[in-house]
Design a protein around this motif. Structure first.
Motif, PDB file in Angstrom:
ATOM      1  N   THR A 151       0.644  -0.829  -0.369  1.00  0.00           N
ATOM      2  CA  THR A 151      -0.143   0.038   0.372  1.00  0.00           C
ATOM      3  C   THR A 151       0.569   1.305   0.053  1.00  0.00           C
ATOM      4  O   THR A 151       0.209   1.821  -0.840  1.00  0.00           O
ATOM      5  CB  THR A 151      -0.692   0.177   0.975  1.00  0.00           C
ATOM      6  OG1 THR A 151      -2.080  -0.659   1.026  1.00  0.00           O
ATOM      7  CG2 THR A 151      -1.851   1.529   1.578  1.00  0.00           C
ATOM      8  N   ASN A 152       2.000   1.216   0.801  1.00  0.00           N
ATOM      9  CA  ASN A 152       2.798   2.253   1.173  1.00  0.00           C
ATOM     10  C   ASN A 152       3.518   2.925  -0.336  1.00  0.00           C
ATOM     11  O   ASN A 152       4.132   3.928  -0.850  1.00  0.00           O
ATOM     12  CB  ASN A 152       3.271   1.936   2.273  1.00  0.00           C
ATOM     13  CG  ASN A 152       2.850   2.723   3.792  1.00  0.00           C
ATOM     14  OD1 ASN A 152       1.763   3.656   3.604  1.00  0.00           O
ATOM     15  ND2 ASN A 152       3.143   1.979   4.682  1.00  0.00           N
ATOM     16  N   GLY A 153       4.129   1.385  -1.187  1.00  0.00           N
ATOM     17  CA  GLY A 153       4.964   1.202  -2.446  1.00  0.00           C
ATOM     18  C   GLY A 153       3.709   2.426  -3.275  1.00  0.00           C
ATOM     19  O   GLY A 153       4.394   3.077  -4.620  1.00  0.00           O
ATOM     20  N   LYS A 168       3.279   6.049  -2.754  1.00  0.00           N
ATOM     21  CA  LYS A 168       4.561   6.751  -3.168  1.00  0.00           C
ATOM     22  C   LYS A 168       4.269   5.930  -4.458  1.00  0.00           C
ATOM     23  O   LYS A 168       4.848   7.819  -5.427  1.00  0.00           O
ATOM     24  CB  LYS A 168       5.533   5.946  -2.826  1.00  0.00           C
ATOM     25  CG  LYS A 168       7.658   5.725  -3.487  1.00  0.00           C
ATOM     26  CD  LYS A 168       8.038   5.213  -2.938  1.00  0.00           C
ATOM     27  CE  LYS A 168       9.415   5.267  -3.857  1.00  0.00           C
ATOM     28  NZ  LYS A 168      10.839   4.187  -3.267  1.00  0.00           N
ATOM     29  N   HIS A 169       4.418   6.081  -5.484  1.00  0.00           N
ATOM     30  CA  HIS A 169       3.905   5.612  -6.918  1.00  0.00           C
ATOM     31  C   HIS A 169       3.555   6.157  -7.471  1.00  0.00           C
ATOM     32  O   HIS A 169       2.548   6.947  -8.890  1.00  0.00           O
ATOM     33  CB  HIS A 169       4.413   4.320  -8.064  1.00  0.00           C
ATOM     34  CG  HIS A 169       6.272   3.816  -7.464  1.00  0.00           C
ATOM     35  ND1 HIS A 169       7.177   4.781  -7.533  1.00  0.00           N
ATOM     36  CD2 HIS A 169       6.605   2.935  -6.174  1.00  0.00           C
ATOM     37  CE1 HIS A 169       8.394   4.267  -7.389  1.00  0.00           C
ATOM     38  NE2 HIS A 169       7.562   3.021  -6.542  1.00  0.00           N
ATOM     39  N   GLY A 170       2.455   7.238  -6.926  1.00  0.00           N
ATOM     40  CA  GLY A 170       0.987   7.618  -7.624  1.00  0.00           C
ATOM     41  C   GLY A 170      -0.124   7.267  -7.692  1.00  0.00           C
ATOM     42  O   GLY A 170      -0.944   8.353  -8.609  1.00  0.00           O
ATOM     43  N   TYR A 171      -0.165   6.191  -6.503  1.00  0.00           N
ATOM     44  CA  TYR A 171      -2.326   5.480  -7.130  1.00  0.00           C
ATOM     45  C   TYR A 171      -2.540   6.121  -5.985  1.00  0.00           C
ATOM     46  O   TYR A 171      -2.084   6.118  -5.112  1.00  0.00           O
ATOM     47  CB  TYR A 171      -0.987   3.284  -7.432  1.00  0.00           C
ATOM     48  CG  TYR A 171      -0.526   3.084  -8.779  1.00  0.00           C
ATOM     49  CD1 TYR A 171      -1.590   2.391  -8.974  1.00  0.00           C
ATOM     50  CD2 TYR A 171       1.106   3.042  -8.752  1.00  0.00           C
ATOM     51  CE1 TYR A 171      -0.719   2.529 -10.262  1.00  0.00           C
ATOM     52  CE2 TYR A 171       1.469   2.668  -9.362  1.00  0.00           C
ATOM     53  CZ  TYR A 171       1.116   2.110 -10.334  1.00  0.00           C
ATOM     54  OH  TYR A 171       1.538   1.300 -11.224  1.00  0.00           O
ATOM     55  N   GLU A 172      -3.507   5.340  -6.396  1.00  0.00           N
ATOM     56  CA  GLU A 172      -4.813   5.089  -5.264  1.00  0.00           C
ATOM     57  C   GLU A 172      -4.905   4.111  -4.376  1.00  0.00           C
ATOM     58  O   GLU A 172      -4.836   2.822  -5.576  1.00  0.00           O
ATOM     59  CB  GLU A 172      -6.445   5.951  -5.848  1.00  0.00           C
ATOM     60  CG  GLU A 172      -6.649   7.712  -6.094  1.00  0.00           C
ATOM     61  CD  GLU A 172      -7.654   7.813  -6.840  1.00  0.00           C
ATOM     62  OE1 GLU A 172      -8.675   7.905  -6.046  1.00  0.00           O
ATOM     63  OE2 GLU A 172      -8.031   8.081  -7.788  1.00  0.00           O
ATOM     64  N   ASN A 226      11.241  -0.900  -3.894  1.00  0.00           N
ATOM     65  CA  ASN A 226      12.488  -0.012  -4.467  1.00  0.00           C
ATOM     66  C   ASN A 226      13.833  -1.052  -3.888  1.00  0.00           C
ATOM     67  O   ASN A 226      14.122   0.610  -2.805  1.00  0.00           O
ATOM     68  CB  ASN A 226      11.803   1.409  -4.548  1.00  0.00           C
ATOM     69  CG  ASN A 226      11.105   1.709  -5.278  1.00  0.00           C
ATOM     70  OD1 ASN A 226      10.538   1.913  -5.253  1.00  0.00           O
ATOM     71  ND2 ASN A 226      11.811   1.577  -6.981  1.00  0.00           N
ATOM     72  N   PRO A 227      13.933  -1.861  -3.645  1.00  0.00           N
ATOM     73  CA  PRO A 227      14.636  -2.429  -2.900  1.00  0.00           C
ATOM     74  C   PRO A 227      16.474  -1.658  -2.920  1.00  0.00           C
ATOM     75  O   PRO A 227      17.138  -1.961  -1.987  1.00  0.00           O
ATOM     76  CB  PRO A 227      14.905  -4.076  -2.526  1.00  0.00           C
ATOM     77  CG  PRO A 227      14.444  -3.723  -4.400  1.00  0.00           C
ATOM     78  CD  PRO A 227      13.816  -3.016  -3.940  1.00  0.00           C
ATOM     79  N   GLU A 228      17.031  -1.799  -3.788  1.00  0.00           N
ATOM     80  CA  GLU A 228      18.350  -0.430  -4.011  1.00  0.00           C
ATOM     81  C   GLU A 228      19.315  -1.416  -3.117  1.00  0.00           C
ATOM     82  O   GLU A 228      20.095  -0.850  -1.819  1.00  0.00           O
ATOM     83  CB  GLU A 228      18.156   0.513  -3.550  1.00  0.00           C
ATOM     84  CG  GLU A 228      17.405   1.902  -4.258  1.00  0.00           C
ATOM     85  CD  GLU A 228      17.175   2.934  -4.255  1.00  0.00           C
ATOM     86  OE1 GLU A 228      18.405   3.529  -3.282  1.00  0.00           O
ATOM     87  OE2 GLU A 228      16.479   3.799  -4.526  1.00  0.00           O
ATOM     88  N   LEU A 268       5.873  -3.940 -11.893  1.00  0.00           N
ATOM     89  CA  LEU A 268       7.169  -4.472 -10.526  1.00  0.00           C
ATOM     90  C   LEU A 268       8.430  -3.634 -11.165  1.00  0.00           C
ATOM     91  O   LEU A 268       9.841  -3.220 -11.165  1.00  0.00           O
ATOM     92  CB  LEU A 268       7.708  -5.800 -11.708  1.00  0.00           C
ATOM     93  CG  LEU A 268       6.821  -6.857 -10.784  1.00  0.00           C
ATOM     94  CD1 LEU A 268       6.668  -8.146 -11.389  1.00  0.00           C
ATOM     95  CD2 LEU A 268       7.547  -6.594  -9.550  1.00  0.00           C
ATOM     96  N   ALA A 269       8.072  -2.871 -11.896  1.00  0.00           N
ATOM     97  CA  ALA A 269       9.479  -1.721 -12.508  1.00  0.00           C
ATOM     98  C   ALA A 269      10.029  -0.874 -11.980  1.00  0.00           C
ATOM     99  O   ALA A 269      10.668   0.164 -11.740  1.00  0.00           O
ATOM    100  CB  ALA A 269       9.281  -1.291 -14.838  1.00  0.00           C
ATOM    101  N   GLN A 270       8.654  -0.025 -11.865  1.00  0.00           N
ATOM    102  CA  GLN A 270       7.829   0.810 -10.926  1.00  0.00           C
ATOM    103  C   GLN A 270       8.701   1.000  -9.635  1.00  0.00           C
ATOM    104  O   GLN A 270       9.568   1.556  -9.085  1.00  0.00           O
ATOM    105  CB  GLN A 270       6.864   1.563 -10.809  1.00  0.00           C
ATOM    106  CG  GLN A 270       5.819   2.693 -11.971  1.00  0.00           C
ATOM    107  CD  GLN A 270       4.480   2.598 -11.566  1.00  0.00           C
ATOM    108  OE1 GLN A 270       3.802   1.407 -11.422  1.00  0.00           O
ATOM    109  NE2 GLN A 270       4.947   3.672 -12.327  1.00  0.00           N
ATOM    110  N   PHE A 271       8.717   0.139  -8.776  1.00  0.00           N
ATOM    111  CA  PHE A 271       9.146  -0.666  -7.185  1.00  0.00           C
ATOM    112  C   PHE A 271      10.353  -1.651  -7.687  1.00  0.00           C
ATOM    113  O   PHE A 271      11.008  -2.018  -6.715  1.00  0.00           O
ATOM    114  CB  PHE A 271       7.852  -1.913  -7.053  1.00  0.00           C
ATOM    115  CG  PHE A 271       6.468  -1.052  -6.652  1.00  0.00           C
ATOM    116  CD1 PHE A 271       5.823  -0.904  -7.205  1.00  0.00           C
ATOM    117  CD2 PHE A 271       6.512  -1.743  -5.939  1.00  0.00           C
ATOM    118  CE1 PHE A 271       5.020  -0.077  -7.097  1.00  0.00           C
ATOM    119  CE2 PHE A 271       4.839  -1.402  -4.401  1.00  0.00           C
ATOM    120  CZ  PHE A 271       4.261  -0.442  -5.306  1.00  0.00           C
TER     121      PHE A 271
END
Ligand SMILES: NC(=O)c1ccc[n+]([C@@H]2O[C@H](COP(=O)([O-])OP(=O)(O)OC[C@H]3O[C@@H](n4cnc5c(N)ncnc54)[C@H](OP(=O)(O)O)[C@@H]3O)[C@@H](O)[C@H]2O)c1
Length: 217
Positions: A18-20, A23-27, A144-146, A171-174
């Motif tokens: 949810t928080n992810g 962060k990426h602009g979803y509702e 976004n584990p980086e 997945l690309a966004q995350f």
């Protein structure tokens, strides 16, 4: 690309994703059927995500994330049914973990080797478009584990190409590289990756790792 996400499940995975998505602009609407869990979510959900029941979250989502305890997945999906899930991409994060304790770090599944939980879910609601994803990494590394070794791989499968395209975009966004393993039967091997992933956690309290496929160029 759909921008409304319904997250079914109030545990660590539901909260993290949810928080992810926020962060990426979803509702996002995150769902729990337990009033105490809904109350606890208020302190854990960042930004504008809303909290509702499983049904309210599923109804809201153009894409639905299934993040309930494995043993609860089939009854939950049956209860939502085609009424809430028809035509929707359902990102299935669940693993069929049995209640038995791990043996030398190895957890047990309630499914057999030649079946998967996601196949049961797809049979329960054929009108939904299930895609397995996010089940082979811990919630601490889902967004976004980086990692120093680069982007981890995320294994996905499912029968619907458009639904998998939705998941590949997410997945690309995350921050993941998608490894598309084909149709739904591949869930029989993607789900047990969770067993392998958990072993260093139970043996050495090492939970911060992810799988990566390496290829010769
Ligand atoms: N934890 C991880 O890092 C991780 C990583 C990858 C995949 N997964 C998988 O993701 C799923 C969610 O994991 P989690 O760690 O967030 O928490 P979890 O404890 O496995 O699941 C929590 C959610 O399951 C619901 N639930 C539990 N028993 C239920 C029942 N009998 N009927 C209906 N709902 C029930 C809870 O309901 P309430 O909202 O009512 O409390 C809550 O929403 C699991 O299938 C897990 O195997 C977990």
């Amino acid at each position: 690309m759909a921008k409304k996400i319904g997250v079914i499940g109030s545990g660590s995975v539901g909260q993290t994703l949810t928080n992810g998505f926020v962060k990426h602009g979803y509702e996002v609407v995150i769902g729990s059927n337990n009033p105490a869990s809904r109350e606890a979510l208020k302190a854990k959900i960042k930004g504008p995500a809303r909290i509702g029941s499983f049904e309210e979250a599923a109804k809201f989502g153009e894409i639905v994330v299934l993040a309930v305890k494995g043993l609860a997945a089939e009854p939950t999906v049956k209860a939502l049914g085609a009424a809430q899930l028809k035509g929707k991409t359902v990102i299935d994060v669940t693993n069929p973990i049995a209640d038995a304790p791990p043996v030398h770090g190895v957890i047990s599944f309630f499914t057999k080797a030649d079946e998967s939980l996601m196949e049961r879910l797809q049979r329960a609601v054929p009108e939904a478009r299930f895609v397995k994803a996010f089940n082979s990494v811990g919630n601490g590394l889902m967004v976004n584990p980086e990692l120093p070794g680069g982007k981890p791989s995320m294994f996905i499968c499912g029968n619907d190409k458009d639904a998998k395209d939705d998941v590949k975009t997410i997945l690309a966004q995350f921050g993941f590289e998608t490894e598309d393993m084909g149709d739904i039967e591949a869930a029989r091997v993607i789900e047990p990756l969770c067993i392998l992933w958990c072993i260093p956690g139970f043996l050495s309290n090492d939970w911060m790792h992810a799988f990566k496929i390496l290829r010769k160029a």
